[in-house]
Design a protein around this motif. Structure first.
Motif, PDB file in Angstrom:
ATOM      1  N   MET A   1       0.820  -1.209   0.000  1.00  0.00           N
ATOM      2  CA  MET A   1       0.000   0.000   0.000  1.00  0.00           C
ATOM      3  C   MET A   1       0.861   1.268   0.000  1.00  0.00           C
ATOM      4  O   MET A   1       0.615   2.214  -0.751  1.00  0.00           O
ATOM      5  CB  MET A   1      -0.930   0.000   1.217  1.00  0.00           C
ATOM      6  N   TYR A   2       1.900   1.265   0.840  1.00  0.00           N
ATOM      7  CA  TYR A   2       2.722   2.467   0.969  1.00  0.00           C
ATOM      8  C   TYR A   2       3.798   2.555  -0.106  1.00  0.00           C
ATOM      9  O   TYR A   2       4.239   3.649  -0.461  1.00  0.00           O
ATOM     10  CB  TYR A   2       3.316   2.537   2.385  1.00  0.00           C
TER      11      TYR A   2
ATOM     12  N   MET B   1      -3.549   0.705  -6.988  1.00  0.00           N
ATOM     13  CA  MET B   1      -3.915   1.024  -5.601  1.00  0.00           C
ATOM     14  C   MET B   1      -5.341   0.572  -5.292  1.00  0.00           C
ATOM     15  O   MET B   1      -5.627   0.081  -4.194  1.00  0.00           O
ATOM     16  CB  MET B   1      -3.763   2.524  -5.353  1.00  0.00           C
TER      17      MET B   1
ATOM     18  N   ASP C   1      -5.228  -3.104  -4.880  1.00  0.00           N
ATOM     19  CA  ASP C   1      -4.623  -3.412  -3.579  1.00  0.00           C
ATOM     20  C   ASP C   1      -5.658  -3.327  -2.465  1.00  0.00           C
ATOM     21  O   ASP C   1      -5.733  -4.189  -1.592  1.00  0.00           O
ATOM     22  CB  ASP C   1      -3.475  -2.439  -3.309  1.00  0.00           C
ATOM     23  N   ARG C   2      -6.480  -2.270  -2.473  1.00  0.00           N
ATOM     24  CA  ARG C   2      -7.528  -2.111  -1.446  1.00  0.00           C
ATOM     25  C   ARG C   2      -8.591  -3.209  -1.583  1.00  0.00           C
ATOM     26  O   ARG C   2      -9.123  -3.689  -0.583  1.00  0.00           O
ATOM     27  CB  ARG C   2      -8.174  -0.736  -1.549  1.00  0.00           C
TER      28      ARG C   2
ATOM     29  N   CYS D   1       4.047  -6.182  -6.094  1.00  0.00           N
ATOM     30  CA  CYS D   1       3.764  -4.743  -6.088  1.00  0.00           C
ATOM     31  C   CYS D   1       4.833  -3.971  -6.861  1.00  0.00           C
ATOM     32  O   CYS D   1       4.511  -3.070  -7.639  1.00  0.00           O
ATOM     33  CB  CYS D   1       3.696  -4.250  -4.636  1.00  0.00           C
TER      34      CYS D   1
ATOM     35  N   TYR E   1      -4.365  11.220   0.725  1.00  0.00           N
ATOM     36  CA  TYR E   1      -3.920   9.852   0.961  1.00  0.00           C
ATOM     37  C   TYR E   1      -3.138   9.660   2.253  1.00  0.00           C
ATOM     38  O   TYR E   1      -2.998   8.526   2.713  1.00  0.00           O
ATOM     39  CB  TYR E   1      -3.042   9.383  -0.202  1.00  0.00           C
TER      40      TYR E   1
ATOM     41  N   ASN F   1      -4.444   9.156   7.150  1.00  0.00           N
ATOM     42  CA  ASN F   1      -3.997   7.794   7.395  1.00  0.00           C
ATOM     43  C   ASN F   1      -3.264   7.728   8.736  1.00  0.00           C
ATOM     44  O   ASN F   1      -2.247   8.385   8.935  1.00  0.00           O
ATOM     45  CB  ASN F   1      -3.073   7.364   6.243  1.00  0.00           C
TER      46      ASN F   1
END
Length: 306
Positions: free
Chosen positions: A59-60, A118, A121-122, A141, A290, A294
């Motif tokens: 994710m990051y 992204m 990924d979610r 990734c 984003y 978070n």
């Protein structure tokens, strides 16, 4: 055509956002501050992700790659625009013009694919959490990131290669604040119909494919959220998805209006507003959308500050 009209242009003149003298200084200050915040936000996010081992997850990694694409997109346009606002000489060499478009075009295309990855990924994280380590590992990734950047560079290179065959002898004035490809077609004295057609086809395919991937992924996520019994988990997921969809809607909405819509003659002022969004405003907003919402990013920032 006269001999004068057949002279091939070697440099262009960018008219900028406005010709009103009283607006030059305020515009410079506004966009200079926006650019500074954009670079601090995006580069700071990249540094934070690189330094903090807790953020070395898909994710990051994707978020850091998106931040780099945003920084490149903004830097390809904003510095030249700021110089032109204060300068009376708005000239830009043909090579510089093509280079500016290349870096912006490659960054924008890369961002389309990164946003779709992204979203995927979610989708995997929320809908298939047990399979997440397999379906979205760090190595996979990184492959997605490399493909996104490669496609971005190749896509932009195709358009620049086709631009090179054009001759510009009608005018050297680009009525815009950067070297936007559709504006270059308008002042070409070579038939640019092939270029226009390919821009439409590639834009429709890339934006359509990546946008549909995002929509399908987030609809699946939303259905999964609605089935969640935990009110806290549902609220957190809704908050994340709504923030992401806001950024995606702004980015794709302006790109569709510029490059995929039929030639409806919406007017130069509207086109400039659309361009301002995806070249300057969205790279400025993304770190806030984003990151600041978070908790993991803010926790990592607190650790580094201590």
């Amino acid at each position: 055509m006269t001999g004068e009209n057949q002279t091939v242009v070697a440099e262009f003149v960018l008219t900028g956002l406005t010709e009103s003298p009283e607006l030059q200084i305020p515009l410079f200050l506004i966009f200079f501050i926006i650019y500074l915040i954009t670079m601090v936000g995006n580069l700071g996010l990249i540094a934070l992700i690189w330094k903090d081992p807790h953020l070395h997850t898909p994710m990051y990694l994707l978020l850091g790659s998106l931040a780099f694409a945003d920084a490149c997109a903004s830097s390809s346009v904003t510095p030249k625009m700021l110089v032109n606002i204060l300068s009376k000489d708005h000239k830009i060499l043909l090579v510089e013009c093509f280079t500016q478009f290349y870096f912006f075009g490659s960054s924008a295309t890369t961002e389309c694919f990164l946003l779709s990855v992204m979203a995927y990924d979610r989708y995997v994280a929320i809908c298939n959490p047990l399979l997440y380590p397999v379906m979205m590992s760090n190595s996979l990734c990184m492959h997605f990131i490399h493909v996104s950047y490669t496609v971005g560079f190749l896509h932009s290179a195709i358009h620049v290669g086709l631009l090179v065959r054009l001759h510009f002898c009608k005018s050297n004035i680009i009525d815009y604040f950067y070297c936007e490809i559709l504006q270059l077609f308008k002042i070409s004295c070579t038939d640019a119909s092939v270029n226009v057609l390919l821009v439409l086809i590639f834009s429709a395919f890339i934006q359509g494919f990546t946008f549909m991937t995002i929509i399908v992924s987030y609809f699946s996520v939303l259905f999964a959220i609605l089935k969640t019994k935990s009110e806290k988990g549902r609220s957190k997921a809704f908050s994340t998805c709504s923030a992401h969809l806001l950024s995606v809607s702004l980015f794709y909405g302006t790109l569709f209006l510029m490059y995929v819509r039929p030639g409806s003659g919406s007017g130069e002022h509207k086109d400039r507003m659309y361009s301002l969004f995806y070249t300057i405003i969205i790279p400025f907003l993304n770190p806030f959308i984003y990151s600041l919402r978070n908790k993991e990013v803010t926790a990592a920032l607190r650790r580094k500050m201590k």
